[in-house]
Motif scaffolding. Structure first.
Motif, short mmCIF file in Angstrom:
data_model
loop_
_atom_site.label_atom_id
_atom_site.label_comp_id
_atom_site.label_asym_id
_atom_site.label_seq_id
_atom_site.Cartn_x
_atom_site.Cartn_y
_atom_site.Cartn_z
N VAL A 87 0.84 -1.21 0.00
CA VAL A 87 0.00 0.00 0.00
C VAL A 87 0.87 1.26 0.00
O VAL A 87 0.64 2.19 -0.77
CB VAL A 87 -0.98 -0.01 1.20
CG1 VAL A 87 -1.62 1.35 1.40
CG2 VAL A 87 -2.03 -1.08 1.00
N VAL A 88 1.89 1.28 0.85
CA VAL A 88 2.76 2.47 0.91
C VAL A 88 3.54 2.63 -0.39
O VAL A 88 3.59 3.73 -0.96
CB VAL A 88 3.71 2.37 2.13
CG1 VAL A 88 4.78 3.45 2.06
CG2 VAL A 88 2.93 2.47 3.42
N GLY A 90 2.81 1.45 -3.35
CA GLY A 90 1.87 1.80 -4.41
C GLY A 90 1.42 3.24 -4.34
O GLY A 90 1.27 3.92 -5.36
N SER A 91 1.23 3.74 -3.13
CA SER A 91 0.83 5.14 -2.96
C SER A 91 1.94 6.08 -3.40
O SER A 91 1.69 7.07 -4.11
CB SER A 91 0.46 5.41 -1.50
OG SER A 91 -0.63 4.63 -1.12
N VAL A 92 3.17 5.77 -2.99
CA VAL A 92 4.31 6.61 -3.39
C VAL A 92 4.49 6.55 -4.91
O VAL A 92 4.73 7.58 -5.56
CB VAL A 92 5.59 6.17 -2.65
CG1 VAL A 92 6.82 6.84 -3.23
CG2 VAL A 92 5.47 6.46 -1.17
N TRP A 93 4.36 5.37 -5.49
CA TRP A 93 4.50 5.21 -6.93
C TRP A 93 3.42 6.00 -7.67
O TRP A 93 3.70 6.72 -8.64
CB TRP A 93 4.42 3.74 -7.29
CG TRP A 93 4.55 3.46 -8.75
CD1 TRP A 93 5.63 3.65 -9.55
CD2 TRP A 93 3.52 2.92 -9.59
NE1 TRP A 93 5.35 3.26 -10.83
CE2 TRP A 93 4.07 2.82 -10.88
CE3 TRP A 93 2.20 2.52 -9.37
CZ2 TRP A 93 3.33 2.32 -11.95
CZ3 TRP A 93 1.49 2.03 -10.45
CH2 TRP A 93 2.05 1.94 -11.72
N THR A 94 2.18 5.93 -7.19
CA THR A 94 1.09 6.66 -7.82
C THR A 94 1.28 8.16 -7.68
O THR A 94 1.08 8.91 -8.64
CB THR A 94 -0.25 6.25 -7.19
OG1 THR A 94 -0.42 4.84 -7.34
CG2 THR A 94 -1.41 6.97 -7.83
N MET A 95 1.70 8.61 -6.52
CA MET A 95 1.91 10.06 -6.31
C MET A 95 3.08 10.59 -7.11
O MET A 95 3.12 11.77 -7.43
CB MET A 95 2.12 10.35 -4.83
CG MET A 95 0.84 10.21 -4.01
SD MET A 95 1.02 10.74 -2.31
CE MET A 95 2.13 9.54 -1.65
N SER A 96 4.03 9.72 -7.47
CA SER A 96 5.18 10.19 -8.26
C SER A 96 4.73 10.62 -9.67
O SER A 96 5.38 11.44 -10.28
CB SER A 96 6.24 9.10 -8.35
OG SER A 96 5.80 8.02 -9.16
#
Length: 99
Positions: A87-88, A90-96
Motif C-alpha cells: 500500500v505504501v 503503491g501510494s508513493v509510486w502513484t503520487m510520483s
C-alpha cells in the motif's frame, strides 16, 4: 469464578498503552513542527516513533503475546506487513506520477 476468570478489575495495560501512544504522537508532532531539525532528521525520527508505536499497539492492544497458535499469528503478521508495504509503495509510486 474458577481458574478461567482472567478479567482484571481495571484495564491498566490498555490505559498505559493509550497514554504511551499519545506521548509518542505528540512527540512526533513536536518534532515535525517545532524541533528545528533538518527534513531528513525529522523523517527519520518520525519513522522511529512510528515503529515504536506500532510495536506498542501490537503488544498492548492486539494481544500478540496471548495467542495459543504462534505460527498462525506469525503468518498473519507477515501478510499484514506485506500488505502495508504494498500500500505504501503503491501510494508513493502513484503520487510520483502526479507530482
Amino acid at each position: 469464578m474458577g481458574a478461567n476468570n482472567h478479567h482484571e478489575s481495571f484495564p491498566w495495560k490498555h490505559v498505559v498503552g493509550f497514554v504511551l501512544s499519545l506521548v509518542l504522537t505528540f512527540a512526533a508532532l513536536w518534532v515535525a513542527l517545532s524541533s528545528g531539525l533538518t527534513a531528513k532528521a525529522i523523517i527519520g525520527v518520525i519513522v522511529i516513533f512510528a515503529i515504536i508505536q506500532a510495536s506498542l499497539q501490537l503488544f498492548m492492544f492486539m494481544h500478540m503475546t496471548e495467542s495459543d497458535s504462534g505460527k498462525i499469528q506469525t503468518i498473519n503478521m507477515a501478510y499484514a506487513f506485506f500488505i502495508a508495504i504494498v500500500v505504501v509503495a503503491g501510494s508513493v509510486w502513484t503520487m510520483s506520477f502526479v507530482l
